[in-house]
Design a protein around this motif. Structure first.
Motif, PDB file in Angstrom:
ATOM      1  N   ARG A  55       0.820  -1.214   0.000  1.00 60.90           N
ATOM      2  CA  ARG A  55       0.000   0.000   0.000  1.00 60.90           C
ATOM      3  C   ARG A  55       0.852   1.261   0.000  1.00 60.90           C
ATOM      4  NH1 ARG A  55      -5.168  -1.389   4.028  1.00 60.90           N
ATOM      5  NH2 ARG A  55      -6.115  -2.961   2.660  1.00 60.90           N
ATOM      6  N   ALA A  56       2.004   1.219   0.653  1.00 55.95           N
ATOM      7  CA  ALA A  56       2.914   2.364   0.630  1.00 55.95           C
ATOM      8  C   ALA A  56       3.401   2.620  -0.798  1.00 55.95           C
ATOM      9  CB  ALA A  56       4.096   2.123   1.568  1.00 55.95           C
ATOM     10  N   ILE A  57       3.697   1.547  -1.527  1.00 55.01           N
ATOM     11  CA  ILE A  57       4.116   1.692  -2.919  1.00 55.01           C
ATOM     12  C   ILE A  57       2.951   2.208  -3.767  1.00 55.01           C
ATOM     13  CG2 ILE A  57       4.842   0.409  -4.980  1.00 55.01           C
ATOM     14  CD1 ILE A  57       6.519  -1.353  -3.118  1.00 55.01           C
ATOM     15  N   TYR A  58       1.760   1.724  -3.485  1.00 53.34           N
ATOM     16  CA  TYR A  58       0.571   2.200  -4.203  1.00 53.34           C
ATOM     17  C   TYR A  58       0.425   3.718  -4.027  1.00 53.34           C
ATOM     18  CZ  TYR A  58      -4.370   2.696  -5.484  1.00 53.34           C
ATOM     19  OH  TYR A  58      -5.553   3.096  -6.068  1.00 53.34           O
ATOM     20  N   ASP A  59       0.570   4.195  -2.797  1.00 53.71           N
ATOM     21  CA  ASP A  59       0.442   5.627  -2.531  1.00 53.71           C
ATOM     22  C   ASP A  59       1.526   6.419  -3.258  1.00 53.71           C
ATOM     23  OD1 ASP A  59      -1.755   5.145  -0.931  1.00 53.71           O
ATOM     24  OD2 ASP A  59      -0.617   5.178   0.949  1.00 53.71           O
ATOM     25  N   SER A  60       2.737   5.874  -3.306  1.00 52.99           N
ATOM     26  CA  SER A  60       3.819   6.552  -4.020  1.00 52.99           C
ATOM     27  C   SER A  60       3.546   6.602  -5.516  1.00 52.99           C
ATOM     28  CB  SER A  60       5.151   5.837  -3.753  1.00 52.99           C
ATOM     29  OG  SER A  60       5.504   5.897  -2.386  1.00 52.99           O
ATOM     30  N   LEU A  61       3.021   5.521  -6.058  1.00 50.46           N
ATOM     31  CA  LEU A  61       2.672   5.495  -7.480  1.00 50.46           C
ATOM     32  C   LEU A  61       1.569   6.504  -7.785  1.00 50.46           C
ATOM     33  CD1 LEU A  61       2.714   1.654  -8.207  1.00 50.46           C
ATOM     34  CD2 LEU A  61       4.191   3.378  -9.278  1.00 50.46           C
ATOM     35  N   ARG A  62       0.613   6.623  -6.886  1.00 45.58           N
ATOM     36  CA  ARG A  62      -0.479   7.572  -7.104  1.00 45.58           C
ATOM     37  C   ARG A  62       0.053   9.002  -7.134  1.00 45.58           C
ATOM     38  NH1 ARG A  62      -5.261   7.326  -2.897  1.00 45.58           N
ATOM     39  NH2 ARG A  62      -3.510   7.853  -1.537  1.00 45.58           N
ATOM     40  N   ALA A  63       0.978   9.333  -6.233  1.00 46.02           N
ATOM     41  CA  ALA A  63       1.571  10.672  -6.225  1.00 46.02           C
ATOM     42  C   ALA A  63       2.385  10.907  -7.495  1.00 46.02           C
ATOM     43  CB  ALA A  63       2.452  10.848  -4.980  1.00 46.02           C
ATOM     44  N   PHE A  64       3.122   9.881  -7.925  1.00 47.71           N
ATOM     45  CA  PHE A  64       3.917  10.003  -9.150  1.00 47.71           C
ATOM     46  C   PHE A  64       3.012  10.156 -10.366  1.00 47.71           C
ATOM     47  CE2 PHE A  64       6.355   7.696 -12.583  1.00 47.71           C
ATOM     48  CZ  PHE A  64       7.195   8.762 -12.868  1.00 47.71           C
ATOM     49  N   ARG A  65       1.865   9.496 -10.347  1.00 51.19           N
ATOM     50  CA  ARG A  65       0.936   9.579 -11.478  1.00 51.19           C
ATOM     51  C   ARG A  65       0.501  11.024 -11.726  1.00 51.19           C
ATOM     52  NH1 ARG A  65      -4.800   6.619 -11.028  1.00 51.19           N
ATOM     53  NH2 ARG A  65      -4.948   8.216  -9.408  1.00 51.19           N
ATOM     54  N   ASN A  70       0.744  15.638 -15.638  1.00 49.93           N
ATOM     55  CA  ASN A  70       1.168  16.955 -16.125  1.00 49.93           C
ATOM     56  C   ASN A  70       2.051  16.837 -17.363  1.00 49.93           C
ATOM     57  OD1 ASN A  70      -0.200  18.304 -14.065  1.00 49.93           O
ATOM     58  ND2 ASN A  70       1.576  18.257 -12.693  1.00 49.93           N
ATOM     59  N   MET A  71       2.848  15.774 -17.421  1.00 52.17           N
ATOM     60  CA  MET A  71       3.722  15.579 -18.573  1.00 52.17           C
ATOM     61  C   MET A  71       2.939  15.125 -19.806  1.00 52.17           C
ATOM     62  SD  MET A  71       6.458  16.589 -17.245  1.00 52.17           S
ATOM     63  CE  MET A  71       7.576  16.298 -18.613  1.00 52.17           C
ATOM     64  N   LYS A  72       1.706  14.687 -19.613  1.00 49.61           N
ATOM     65  CA  LYS A  72       0.840  14.338 -20.745  1.00 49.61           C
ATOM     66  C   LYS A  72       0.260  15.578 -21.425  1.00 49.61           C
ATOM     67  CE  LYS A  72      -2.405  11.428 -20.239  1.00 49.61           C
ATOM     68  NZ  LYS A  72      -3.625  10.809 -19.675  1.00 49.61           N
ATOM     69  N   LEU A  73       0.203  16.683 -20.682  1.00 47.23           N
ATOM     70  CA  LEU A  73      -0.467  17.882 -21.166  1.00 47.23           C
ATOM     71  C   LEU A  73       0.459  18.724 -22.036  1.00 47.23           C
ATOM     72  CD1 LEU A  73      -2.169  18.964 -17.808  1.00 47.23           C
ATOM     73  CD2 LEU A  73      -3.142  17.568 -19.645  1.00 47.23           C
ATOM     74  N   GLN A  74      -0.026  19.083 -23.208  1.00 47.19           N
ATOM     75  CA  GLN A  74       0.786  19.910 -24.099  1.00 47.19           C
ATOM     76  C   GLN A  74       1.081  21.262 -23.471  1.00 47.19           C
ATOM     77  OE1 GLN A  74      -1.031  20.120 -27.967  1.00 47.19           O
ATOM     78  NE2 GLN A  74      -0.400  18.045 -28.519  1.00 47.19           N
ATOM     79  N   ALA A  75       0.179  21.757 -22.606  1.00 45.36           N
ATOM     80  CA  ALA A  75       0.391  23.054 -21.970  1.00 45.36           C
ATOM     81  C   ALA A  75       1.695  23.084 -21.170  1.00 45.36           C
ATOM     82  CB  ALA A  75      -0.784  23.396 -21.061  1.00 45.36           C
ATOM     83  N   TYR A 434       1.773   6.778 -18.109  1.00 44.87           N
ATOM     84  CA  TYR A 434       0.533   6.960 -17.344  1.00 44.87           C
ATOM     85  C   TYR A 434      -0.289   5.674 -17.343  1.00 44.87           C
ATOM     86  CZ  TYR A 434      -3.563   9.442 -15.510  1.00 44.87           C
ATOM     87  OH  TYR A 434      -4.619   9.852 -14.736  1.00 44.87           O
ATOM     88  N   ASP A 435      -0.369   5.020 -18.501  1.00 46.83           N
ATOM     89  CA  ASP A 435      -1.073   3.735 -18.584  1.00 46.83           C
ATOM     90  C   ASP A 435      -0.378   2.682 -17.731  1.00 46.83           C
ATOM     91  OD1 ASP A 435      -2.861   4.891 -20.305  1.00 46.83           O
ATOM     92  OD2 ASP A 435      -2.026   4.004 -22.126  1.00 46.83           O
ATOM     93  N   ASP A 436       0.958   2.694 -17.751  1.00 52.12           N
ATOM     94  CA  ASP A 436       1.726   1.729 -16.949  1.00 52.12           C
ATOM     95  C   ASP A 436       1.395   1.864 -15.462  1.00 52.12           C
ATOM     96  OD1 ASP A 436       2.973   1.016 -19.305  1.00 52.12           O
ATOM     97  OD2 ASP A 436       4.815   2.130 -18.903  1.00 52.12           O
ATOM     98  N   ILE A 437       1.350   3.097 -15.005  1.00 48.23           N
ATOM     99  CA  ILE A 437       1.123   3.331 -13.576  1.00 48.23           C
ATOM    100  C   ILE A 437      -0.297   2.927 -13.182  1.00 48.23           C
ATOM    101  CG2 ILE A 437       1.020   5.106 -11.777  1.00 48.23           C
ATOM    102  CD1 ILE A 437       3.211   6.581 -13.344  1.00 48.23           C
ATOM    103  N   ASN A 438      -1.262   3.254 -14.020  1.00 48.79           N
ATOM    104  CA  ASN A 438      -2.644   2.841 -13.723  1.00 48.79           C
ATOM    105  C   ASN A 438      -2.747   1.328 -13.645  1.00 48.79           C
ATOM    106  OD1 ASN A 438      -4.058   5.272 -13.396  1.00 48.79           O
ATOM    107  ND2 ASN A 438      -4.234   5.567 -15.597  1.00 48.79           N
ATOM    108  N   SER A 439      -2.065   0.648 -14.560  1.00 45.09           N
ATOM    109  CA  SER A 439      -2.077  -0.812 -14.552  1.00 45.09           C
ATOM    110  C   SER A 439      -1.418  -1.351 -13.283  1.00 45.09           C
ATOM    111  CB  SER A 439      -1.354  -1.342 -15.785  1.00 45.09           C
ATOM    112  OG  SER A 439      -1.255  -2.740 -15.756  1.00 45.09           O
TER     113      SER A 439
END
Length: 518
Positions: A55-65, A70-75, A434-439
């Protein structure tokens, strides 16, 4: 003696007849019987620790996501910077949609609201003891009821006050509570009253009517009223003004405020009267560079955390402490033992290995279908690479190479990260990651659940294991309790038999003694 035994057996006080330390014997017997229960509790503790680590890793992945999003956004890659040649007249900031170039801004007038203040000092509102005077006391009013109507941009309201009980702060509070778009205040140091519009622009206004006692206003509007405000009470509107400015050849533009966004550029107008400035908008490569650098740092942090769990040493001789073992250790010893017992519970974990492998593959992948510009198709081409295989995927940035790429082809860098496609293998780096992290998060959630779940039932794989183990523990505890009760019944029966034998022996001895006496 019989009554004593029967009364004390329910309290489990043994050895009254035999002299045997029954309690110690039964404790030793039960200690051996509790070994399977202790093992079950230890196995359960290990599962709970594993769940916490997942669960600690899950929380870290969620924060990284969030960073990856933001890196997905062209802005993120279209950051702009704006400079003004005359900051005293106009300052500017540029949004991502701003078009690089030079723009001339001339300010004819600034936006203003309306502010009316007492033209002279008002009578002091405080009594000698520090209490506040009533309106009648402070201003020497000869009437009991004060009334007036006040209108602002947000509405109109008639006010009425009892001059014997209301004071100047009551007036302030009532006006402010009406939310008319007008703020009232009283400065006790200066002994002056103020009315100010809450907004600027032509729509901002202060209008007074029905002020028969000339409290706020008078017919001439010369300040000859109770609060000495330059206000007419005949419905005259005191209004603010819009800002008027030119943006390039777009002249006569108006704004109700002095902050206005036009063509993606946010202008703060500071000086009117024809003040002019030149706004220069350009690509902010430093902001994009910092965004990419922060992203790489966050990637390395999450990779390092997962790799740390995968390679953490396992001390199999250090099992979770039982209650009895914990009592024999100091707090520091217990802490050190638990650190070793918790270590390596996810060592070589196949799920986490797959997560890391997929993320590493994405960061070294080729993004197909990118044409034009410099033709960036991999992170390595813009200066983001791995070094040693032993570092298990850690990324390094060649800052000069990345900055050069951003200068030569900012769109190419953006497309490398943000390219959208139906097919996973054709997506940009950030889109794919982003897809990797969601998976990965879905897999961990299925294995161990999440700490943020609002459900009271844990249906994860480990959660179901723990639930099944709790049932086994409960069954075994009940069985052990029954066994302990049986031991006590057996020893109690033995004590009762010994008691009877002792009683019989005493009777025989008594009979023999009486016979010899004859």
């Amino acid at each position: 003696m019989t009554s004593i035994l029967s009364a004390t057996s329910s309290l489990r006080i043994g050895g009254l007849a035999s002299g045997i330390d029954t309690d110690s014997i039964i404790k030793e017997l039960m200690k051996a019987q509790r070994i399977p229960l202790d093992r079950l509790n230890q196995d359960k503790q290990i599962l709970q620790w594993q769940q916490e680590d997942y669960r600690a890793i899950y929380d870290s992945l969620r924060a990284f996501r969030d960073k990856v999003f933001n890196m997905k956004l062209q802005a993120t890659y279209m950051a702009k910077t704006a400079t003004s040649s005359n900051e005293a007249a106009v300052s500017a900031t540029a949004g991502s949609s701003a078009v690089p170039g030079m723009y001339t801004v001339t300010v004819t007038q600034l936006a203003q609201g309306v502010s009316k203040g007492s033209q002279d000092t008002l009578p002091d509102e405080a009594n000698a003891d520090g209490s506040t005077m009533s309106l009648k006391q402070q201003f020497g009013l000869g009437y009991d009821t004060l009334a007036f109507t006040l209108e602002g941009a947000n509405g109109i309201k008639k006010f009425s006050f009892d001059t014997n009980t209301a004071n100047i702060y009551t007036v302030v509070s009532e006006i402010n509570a009406a939310n008319l778009g007008i703020t009232a205040s009283y400065d006790a140091t200066l002994n002056r009253f103020f009315l100010t519009t809450t907004s600027t622009g032509a729509a901002a206004k202060i209008i007074v009517t029905n002020d028969s006692n000339n409290f706020l206003s008078n017919n001439a509007g010369d300040g000859n009223n109770t609060l000495k405000l330059l206000l007419k009470g005949d419905g005259t509107a005191y209004t603010g003004q819009d800002a008027v400015f030119n943006f390039g050849d777009a002249t006569g533009l108006k704004s109700a405020t002095n902050t206005v966004t036009i063509n993606g550029i946010t202008l703060t107008l500071k000086q009117g009267g024809g003040a002019s400035t030149t706004i220069t908008v350009s690509n902010d490569t430093d902001a994009v560079f910092n965004a990419i650098k922060d992203f790489v740092d966050a990637y390395n942090e999450i990779i390092d955390k997962i790799n740390g769990k995968l390679t953490e040493p396992r001390y199999r001789d250090y099992l979770p402490l039982t209650d009895e073992q914990r009592e024999q250790l100091s707090d520091e010893q217990e802490k050190q033992w638990e650190e070793k017992a918790r270590s390596g519970l996810l060592r070589g974990d196949s799920l986490l290995e797959s997560v890391v492998s997929r993320m590493r593959a994405t960061m070294s992948a080729v993004v197909p279908g990118l044409t034009g510009g410099q033709g960036y198709k991999t992170l390595a081409q813009i200066g983001i690479t791995t070094l040693s295989y032993e570092e298990r995927g850690k990324l390094y940035i060649d800052e000069a190479k990345l900055k050069d790429a951003l200068q030569k082809d900012p769109d190419g860098v953006m497309n490398l990260f943000t390219k959208s496609a139906e097919n996973y293998a054709e997506k940009g780096i950030a889109m794919r990651l982003y897809d990797d992290i969601n998976s990965a998060m879905a897999l961990i959630s299925a294995r161990a659940g999440t700490s943020s779940s609002y459900s009271t039932a844990d249906n994860s794989a480990i959660g179901r294991q723990i639930a099944a183990m709790n049932e086994r523990i409960s069954t075994l505890e009940e069985r052990l309790q029954q066994m302990e009760d049986r031991y006590w019944r057996q020893f109690t029966a033995m004590e009762q038999a010994i008691q009877q034998m002792n009683a019989q022996s005493a009777w025989l001895a008594q009979q023999l003694g009486m016979g010899q006496a004859r």
